[in-house]
Enzyme design. Structure first.
Site, PDB file in Angstrom:
ATOM      1  N   LYS A 210       0.843  -1.202   0.000  1.00  0.00           N
ATOM      2  CA  LYS A 210       0.000   0.000   0.000  1.00  0.00           C
ATOM      3  C   LYS A 210       0.881   1.256   0.000  1.00  0.00           C
ATOM      4  O   LYS A 210       0.597   2.236  -0.687  1.00  0.00           O
ATOM      5  CB  LYS A 210      -0.940  -0.023   1.215  1.00  0.00           C
ATOM      6  CG  LYS A 210      -2.063  -1.060   1.070  1.00  0.00           C
ATOM      7  CD  LYS A 210      -2.827  -1.332   2.369  1.00  0.00           C
ATOM      8  CE  LYS A 210      -3.824  -2.476   2.162  1.00  0.00           C
ATOM      9  NZ  LYS A 210      -4.524  -2.903   3.390  1.00  0.00           N
TER      10      LYS A 210
ATOM     11  N   GLN B 129      -4.588  -1.819   9.624  1.00  0.00           N
ATOM     12  CA  GLN B 129      -4.491  -3.128   8.978  1.00  0.00           C
ATOM     13  C   GLN B 129      -5.085  -4.205   9.888  1.00  0.00           C
ATOM     14  O   GLN B 129      -4.778  -4.279  11.070  1.00  0.00           O
ATOM     15  CB  GLN B 129      -3.016  -3.438   8.659  1.00  0.00           C
ATOM     16  CG  GLN B 129      -2.804  -4.705   7.857  1.00  0.00           C
ATOM     17  CD  GLN B 129      -3.432  -4.661   6.457  1.00  0.00           C
ATOM     18  OE1 GLN B 129      -3.442  -3.618   5.807  1.00  0.00           O
ATOM     19  NE2 GLN B 129      -3.969  -5.780   6.010  1.00  0.00           N
TER      20      GLN B 129
ATOM     21  N   ASP C 252     -10.907   2.874   4.294  1.00  0.00           N
ATOM     22  CA  ASP C 252     -11.273   1.467   4.103  1.00  0.00           C
ATOM     23  C   ASP C 252     -12.789   1.304   3.960  1.00  0.00           C
ATOM     24  O   ASP C 252     -13.272   0.252   3.577  1.00  0.00           O
ATOM     25  CB  ASP C 252     -10.824   0.641   5.322  1.00  0.00           C
ATOM     26  CG  ASP C 252      -9.566  -0.178   5.056  1.00  0.00           C
ATOM     27  OD1 ASP C 252      -9.361  -0.587   3.900  1.00  0.00           O
ATOM     28  OD2 ASP C 252      -8.815  -0.410   6.024  1.00  0.00           O
TER      29      ASP C 252
HETATM   30  N1  GUN Z   1      -6.969  -7.060   6.018  1.00  0.00           N
HETATM   31  C1  GUN Z   1      -7.409  -7.810   4.986  1.00  0.00           C
HETATM   32  N2  GUN Z   1      -8.036  -7.036   4.081  1.00  0.00           N
HETATM   33  C2  GUN Z   1      -7.984  -5.769   4.554  1.00  0.00           C
HETATM   34  C3  GUN Z   1      -8.445  -4.522   4.066  1.00  0.00           C
HETATM   35  O1  GUN Z   1      -9.048  -4.405   2.991  1.00  0.00           O
HETATM   36  N3  GUN Z   1      -8.183  -3.452   4.840  1.00  0.00           N
HETATM   37  C4  GUN Z   1      -7.541  -3.554   6.015  1.00  0.00           C
HETATM   38  N4  GUN Z   1      -7.345  -2.450   6.716  1.00  0.00           N
HETATM   39  N5  GUN Z   1      -7.097  -4.684   6.508  1.00  0.00           N
HETATM   40  C5  GUN Z   1      -7.313  -5.788   5.768  1.00  0.00           C
END
Ligand code: GUN
Length: 292
Positions: A54, A98, A121
């Protein structure tokens, strides 16, 4: 004829190129960069890789990023304190916590604490509610990635039977809601589907999957959906990312599925790269929302 491979990696690169221009315009007009603050708690290797990817993606399009790494033993109170700081920091456009979080921390409590305008998100209940009501502020990243893949390959969802396998808050529920809407920012062909949402307690799952014009697998079980669960000519979107000793595999048994489907996303290079690109779109949208 083997299926068309829906190349999410290539699409993501195209969308990133479009986005980089928009980010440059934003910086020129506002004298500051959009900024994504990523919060990583603990040392889960997969989460570490996601966060790194990311950050690299932010760099490619000119979005600033911050990484806040906290030890696995962090308390909920300490994490909430960090979120509060990031919420009130004018430099920070978007906050990404995350997942998964260590077991001593209540995930929902933390996600609810992110300011809705910084919730890139799209996990905050206010933003989820707006998506379900068809007036989204932000779109959830993985569902939006799925919808963009269909749209950019000219695969309309309107009038089609979409079967979603998996009812998670992150993918299954929101993608079902988005595809069933009357309107989409991508036009009426990208929604207006008839949606069946399946899960671990669904009876006759293979039979229901065989009715799908578009099958979205998001159940988190490696190679779960078999080729003979797929209607000949159906489109298959595989959201799974499962780490097996011999590499990454999706939730669909790709080798048997590709012989039956008309089009299918691979793993890797399918939905995964699109998820990250959709996060970048939300971060720019968040930066815009906070100068407006
Ligand atoms: N863990 C697995 N998928 C995601 C996601 O789309 N966003 C976040 N923040 N954590 C994740």
């Amino acid at each position: 004829m083997p299926a068309l491979i829906l190349d999410g990696k290539k699409l993501a690169a195209q969308i990133e190129a479009e986005l980089a221009e928009q980010v440059a315009d934003f910086i020129e007009n506002n004298g500051r960069e959009p900024c994504l603050a990523a919060v990583l708690v603990g040392d889960d290797p997969a989460s570490g890789v996601y966060v790194k990817n990311k950050r690299l993606a932010c760099e490619r399009v000119g979005i600033e990023s911050q990484l806040h790494c906290l030890p696995a033993a962090t308390t909920e109170e300490d994490l909430l304190e960090l979120i509060a700081q990031l919420n009130s920091d004018d430099e920070v456009s978007g906050i990404l916590v995350q997942l998964p979080l260590p077991s001593q921390i209540r995930e929902q409590k933390v996600l609810d604490a992110v300011h809705p305008l910084k919730d890139v998100d799209c996990f905050h209940p206010e933003n989820v509610g707006l998506v379900v009501q068809g007036r989204p502020r932000y779109l959830p990243c993985t569902p939006h990635g799925c919808v963009q893949i269909l749209h950019r390959y000219g695969l309309g969802a309107a009038g089609k039977h979409v079967v979603v396998v998996g009812r998670s808050e992150i993918v299954g529920k929101p993608v079902a809601a988005m595809l069933a809407q009357k309107e989409s920012h991508l036009g009426p062909a990208s929604c207006n589907a008839t949606v069946t949402l399946c899960h671990s307690r669904t009876s006759n799952l293979p039979e229901i999957c065989r009715q799908a014009d578009i099958l979205i697998a998001a159940i988190g079980k490696p190679k779960f959906v078999q080729g003979d669960w797929i209607k000949p000519g159906a489109v298959v979107i595989d959201v799974g990312i499962n780490r097996l000793p011999d590499g990454l595999v999706g939730d669909v048994d790709f080798d048997s599925a590709k012989e039956v489907a008309s089009a299918i996303t691979p793993v890797p290079r399918g939905v995964g790269p699109m998820t990250i690109t959709m996060l970048l779109l939300n971060t720019l949208a968040a930066a815009r929302a906070q100068v407006a």
